[in-house]
Design an enzyme around this catalytic site. Structure first.
Site, PDB file in Angstrom:
ATOM      1  N   HIS A  38      -7.696  -4.319  -7.042  1.00 24.97           N
ATOM      2  CA  HIS A  38      -7.444  -3.681  -5.749  1.00 24.97           C
ATOM      3  C   HIS A  38      -8.616  -3.945  -4.804  1.00 24.97           C
ATOM      4  O   HIS A  38      -9.623  -3.220  -4.843  1.00 24.97           O
ATOM      5  CB  HIS A  38      -7.245  -2.170  -5.944  1.00 24.97           C
ATOM      6  CG  HIS A  38      -6.508  -1.506  -4.826  1.00 24.97           C
ATOM      7  ND1 HIS A  38      -5.195  -1.756  -4.543  1.00 24.97           N
ATOM      8  CD2 HIS A  38      -6.915  -0.575  -3.908  1.00 24.97           C
ATOM      9  CE1 HIS A  38      -4.801  -1.014  -3.521  1.00 24.97           C
ATOM     10  NE2 HIS A  38      -5.836  -0.293  -3.120  1.00 24.97           N
ATOM     11  N   TYR A  69     -19.102  12.543 -11.388  1.00 24.53           N
ATOM     12  CA  TYR A  69     -19.127  13.796 -12.138  1.00 24.53           C
ATOM     13  C   TYR A  69     -17.852  14.017 -12.958  1.00 24.53           C
ATOM     14  O   TYR A  69     -17.880  14.737 -13.952  1.00 24.53           O
ATOM     15  CB  TYR A  69     -19.309  14.985 -11.185  1.00 24.53           C
ATOM     16  CG  TYR A  69     -20.591  14.954 -10.403  1.00 24.53           C
ATOM     17  CD1 TYR A  69     -21.835  14.895 -11.037  1.00 24.53           C
ATOM     18  CD2 TYR A  69     -20.569  14.973  -9.017  1.00 24.53           C
ATOM     19  CE1 TYR A  69     -23.006  14.858 -10.320  1.00 24.53           C
ATOM     20  CE2 TYR A  69     -21.742  14.946  -8.278  1.00 24.53           C
ATOM     21  CZ  TYR A  69     -22.959  14.883  -8.934  1.00 24.53           C
ATOM     22  OH  TYR A  69     -24.123  14.853  -8.223  1.00 24.53           O
ATOM     23  N   ARG A  75       0.791  -1.224   0.000  1.00 26.41           N
ATOM     24  CA  ARG A  75       0.000   0.000   0.000  1.00 26.41           C
ATOM     25  C   ARG A  75       0.827   1.279   0.000  1.00 26.41           C
ATOM     26  O   ARG A  75       0.600   2.177  -0.794  1.00 26.41           O
ATOM     27  CB  ARG A  75      -0.916   0.027   1.233  1.00 26.41           C
ATOM     28  CG  ARG A  75      -1.969  -1.054   1.277  1.00 26.41           C
ATOM     29  CD  ARG A  75      -2.982  -0.757   2.363  1.00 26.41           C
ATOM     30  NE  ARG A  75      -3.859  -1.883   2.631  1.00 26.41           N
ATOM     31  CZ  ARG A  75      -4.871  -1.849   3.485  1.00 26.41           C
ATOM     32  NH1 ARG A  75      -5.112  -0.745   4.157  1.00 26.41           N
ATOM     33  NH2 ARG A  75      -5.635  -2.901   3.674  1.00 26.41           N
TER      34      ARG A  75
END
Length: 802
Positions: A83, A127, A37
């Site tokens: 992931h 968006y 990570r």
């Protein structure tokens, strides 16, 4: 009812030390977080989530030149395939790779609201839209040519790359930051061109020391610019991987009408939140810790950052700025901690390690050599396989009748294949290709094409074999590709490096810097001698005073000196530090006020910034041209003779040029001449000029411009008095000897003809700034097309600072 009891006598009891078990479990968890990570791989500079985002977008076809797609789609693909974590963390990683204020070379091309330096969060993923940037394609280049290993994903249904090919050193270029369990990394971004130059230096001279590398990689290069102070901590960071970098905001000084000073901040240190910074300054003002500040506002726009700090009358801006550096994040200390994942030599497992500049570059070059070796092997095998098939096809064409007879006599396809292998000593692959060969291959021209392709492939295979066998050839190929990468993507530095004496060595020292940064300004000069200096923006505003036309628009900095030249040859030196920076609505400062009432009464015809190596060029209305070294105008009184003028003539324009440049001179009768500056012998300030352009009676020179040396693909803008215009290739105005009549511009009457630049034009509809991109392109002999209303006064080309 009885229950069965465990028979402990048959079981095996293992004694476990709880401290050892907890230690092992914690270490396993720690390494999982570190490797999976938080830390980047030294080879491609990416964390796993970043690598998975880029690879998933590449698989989905979200590449430059293709339409944007919703970020939610990319996040969903990453979470579904690679992931197994939350969508929030994936989207945050994608957003950061798209922010040009967070990444030196953004890897994601975002469309929509992706946050701001004020700390505003990005819009929701439903968006925003995104696709890969050109730099991301460089990271992925060759991934489909077996250049890197692939492993199974978390559920075994897909495969993902262990590392990307990374054709540019992303770890140093974009940097990285992350916090794991018991370790962290904080690698600053750098300039792509400088890092590539350091790589090339290591390939050429592998024993180069740190000092040699730092001649190329001088300091970090932050996407937000700012100023880096050269301190011992910088070298320590590159030597050991740990150190400090002092970063200061870039600030300039303006003076409003009435002499009130203001500090204007145009660049902030990396990762400084602008809104939080303004709030902190406002708090200090309320607490009376910054009593010199009168007002504070943010004027930032799409043209750039602009934080204005208004000061009280009589306050010294440098002293106030030093106080701001001491109290706020206008000066920060960036703690470098270059920790990355490296493969252990014994086990091959990734381990975190602190590295310096030299090791980061060595690891990247080693990775690139492996990538190129695997890519070359893949291409060799692919070419060899194709050549093998073509050999079989050529054998079949050489024995076409026998092959056709054998196939027709075979009962099945397998019998035909077996017969071809046995009769012509072919492989099964070649025999299958023969059976699949279309009839058009029987044409003579097609056979010749097959033979040519086979010969090319044989040559290619031999060349690739030589590359694989010779490490020097592999390094030559790597050098060539790195240079091509630099040519495609390298940009100028954004962060300037200054000596330790230009600022204090640390955030708490409290001393003011010795000088403020020069501010870029655009200076407008009118014929009557009014000079207006405004802070430079992406575009200039038109001059609105028709009775006092513009004669020059010059882009410079506040530490430059302007030379204003009058029609009678008089010259006036004006340091821009003496000229107040005003708004675009103000008329400016009168030249008489700057010079104390002295100077020439003749109207001004132009102005230039006195550069270090450019000579002054003056041109008269009758086409006389003169060249004078800029040194002749330095260190003298503010009023002087700039050029000699013959009786009956007057100066028409002034510009600056250097060795190898070309001049374009045009008169209003439509003729233009181009000749080299080197044809003009340098003379003193008071000398008259020599013939540059033959100007007929009744006409006058209206335009002078400079084509810089080495620019062969430039454009020329032609503008007629009726407002029609055109862009033309510079090649259509061939160089010739000075003193001739030139060539036709394509217009019977000329208002302007010169090297493409923004033109300030007074027109019947009011003053406008005409951009070259707004004009149609055509040949020199083609008709001009309508562009603006009729020209009502002199046209001025904007002099861009070189």
């Amino acid at each position: 009812m009885s229950t069965q009891q465990p028979r402990l006598a048959e079981a095996r009891v293992v004694d476990v030390d709880i401290a050892d078990r907890m230690e092992r479990s914690f270490l396993d968890y720690s390494m999982s977080v570190i490797v999976g990570r938080a830390l980047p791989d030294v080879r491609d500079g990416l964390k796993p989530v970043q690598r998975r985002i880029l690879f998933a977008m590449w698989e989905a076809g979200l590449r430059p030149g293709r339409p944007y797609r919703k970020c939610a789609s990319a996040v969903g693909d990453v979470m579904k395939k690679y992931h197994p974590h939350g969508d929030t963390s994936i989207y945050e990683a994608l957003v950061r790779m798209a922010q040009d204020f967070a990444s030196r070379e953004p890897l994601v091309d975002g469309h929509g609201n992706f946050g701001s330096v004020d700390g505003d969060a990005a819009a929701a993923m439903r968006y925003t839209e995104a696709r890969l940037s050109a730099m991301a394609m460089e990271l992925l280049d060759g991934i489909d040519e077996d250049t890197v290993d692939f492993v199974a994903n978390y559920d075994g249904y897909e495969t993902e790359p262990v590392v990307l090919p990374a054709r540019f050193p992303n770890l140093l270029v974009n940097g990285s930051s992350g916090i794991a369990v018991g370790t962290a990394t904080n690698i600053p971004p750098h300039n792509l061109g400088e890092v590539v130059d350091a790589c090339l230096r290591l390939i050429e001279a592998p024993d180069t020391d740190l000092g040699g590398l730092m001649r190329h990689v001088r300091a970090p290069d932050f996407p937000t610019g700012a100023r880096i102070v050269d301190t011992p901590g910088l070298r320590e960071a590159y030597a050991t991987g740990r150190g400090t970098v002092t970063v200061e905001a870039v600030a300039t000084v303006e003076r409003r009408s009435g002499g009130l000073p203001r500090i204007v901040v145009t660049e902030l240190p990396y990762q400084v939140n602008k809104a939080a910074l303004l709030a902190r300054i406002a708090d200090f003002v309320k607490q009376r810790r910054l009593e010199a500040v009168r007002d504070l506002r943010d004027e930032s726009s799409r043209d750039g950052m602009r934080v204005v700090i208004e000061l009280k009358r009589g306050e010294e801006p440098a002293t106030v700025l030093g106080r701001l550096y001491q109290l706020t994040d206008l000066r920060t200390t960036w703690h470098v901690n270059m920790v990355a994942l490296l493969a252990d030599e014994a086990t091959g497992r990734l381990q975190p390690r602190t590295i310096g500049l030299r090791e980061a570059l060595d690891q990247y070059l080693a990775h690139q050599r492996r990538v190129l070796t695997r890519r070359t092997t893949f291409r060799r095998d692919r070419a060899a396989a194709r050549a093998h098939v073509l050999e079989g096809l050529l054998v079949a064409l050489d024995h076409l009748d026998e092959v056709i007879a054998l196939i027709r006599a075979s009962a099945t396809v397998d019998d035909a294949r077996t017969g071809l292998v046995a009769r012509f000593e072919l492989s099964a692959t070649q025999a299958t290709a023969i059976l699949d060969m279309p009839l058009r291959r029987l044409a003579a021209l097609e056979r010749r094409r097959l033979a040519d392709e086979h010969a090319e492939l044989v040559t290619l295979v031999a060349e690739l074999e030589r590359v694989l066998a010779d490490p020097a050839r592999l390094d030559a190929l790597l050098t060539e590709e790195l240079r091509a990468l630099r040519a495609r993507h390298a940009t100028a530095r954004r962060s300037t490096l200054v000596g330790a004496d230009a600022g204090t060595a640390g955030p708490g020292a409290g001393a003011a810097p010795t000088r403020l940064a020069p501010q870029p300004v655009t200076v407008s000069i009118t014929a009557a001698g009014f000079c207006r200096s405004v802070s430079s923006r992406a575009v200039s505003q038109p001059q609105a005073r028709g009775r006092d036309p513009l004669v020059a628009v010059v882009r410079a900095t506040t530490d430059d000196t302007l030379l204003l030249v009058a029609a009678d040859g008089g010259g006036h030196r004006v340091p821009l530090a003496d000229l107040p920076v005003t708004t675009g609505r103000q008329r400016g400062t009168a030249l008489a006020q700057l010079l104390g009432g002295t100077g020439s009464a003749a109207p001004l015809v132009g102005a230039v910034a006195l550069g270090d190596s450019l000579d002054l060029i003056t041109v008269s209305e009758r086409g006389q041209v003169k060249r004078t070294p800029a040194e002749d105008y330095r260190g003298r009184t503010r009023v002087m003779v700039a050029a000699g003028v013959r009786t009956g003539d007057a100066l028409a324009a002034v510009t600056s040029a250097g060795a190898g440049d070309h001049l374009l001179v045009a008169h209003d009768g439509g003729q233009v001449i181009r000749f080299g500056v080197d044809e003009l012998r340098a003379t003193g300030r008071g000398a008259a000029g020599v013939a540059g352009l033959r100007v007929p009676a009744g006409h006058r020179v209206v335009a002078v411009s400079v084509a810089p040396a080495g620019v062969d693909d430039g454009e020329v803008v032609t503008l007629a008095p009726d407002g029609s215009g055109r862009r033309t290739s510079l090649d259509e105005f061939p160089p010739q000897g000075r003193g001739g009549k030139g060539v036709r511009s394509g217009a019977e009457r000329l208002a302007w003809c010169g090297v493409a630049t923004d033109l300030h034009v007074p027109s019947a509809d009011g003053p406008v700034v005409l951009r070259p991109d707004g004009l149609a392109r055509g040949r020199r002999t083609a008709a001009l097309r309508p562009a603006i209303a009729a020209v009502t006064g002199p046209v001025v080309g904007e002099a861009v600072r070189r």
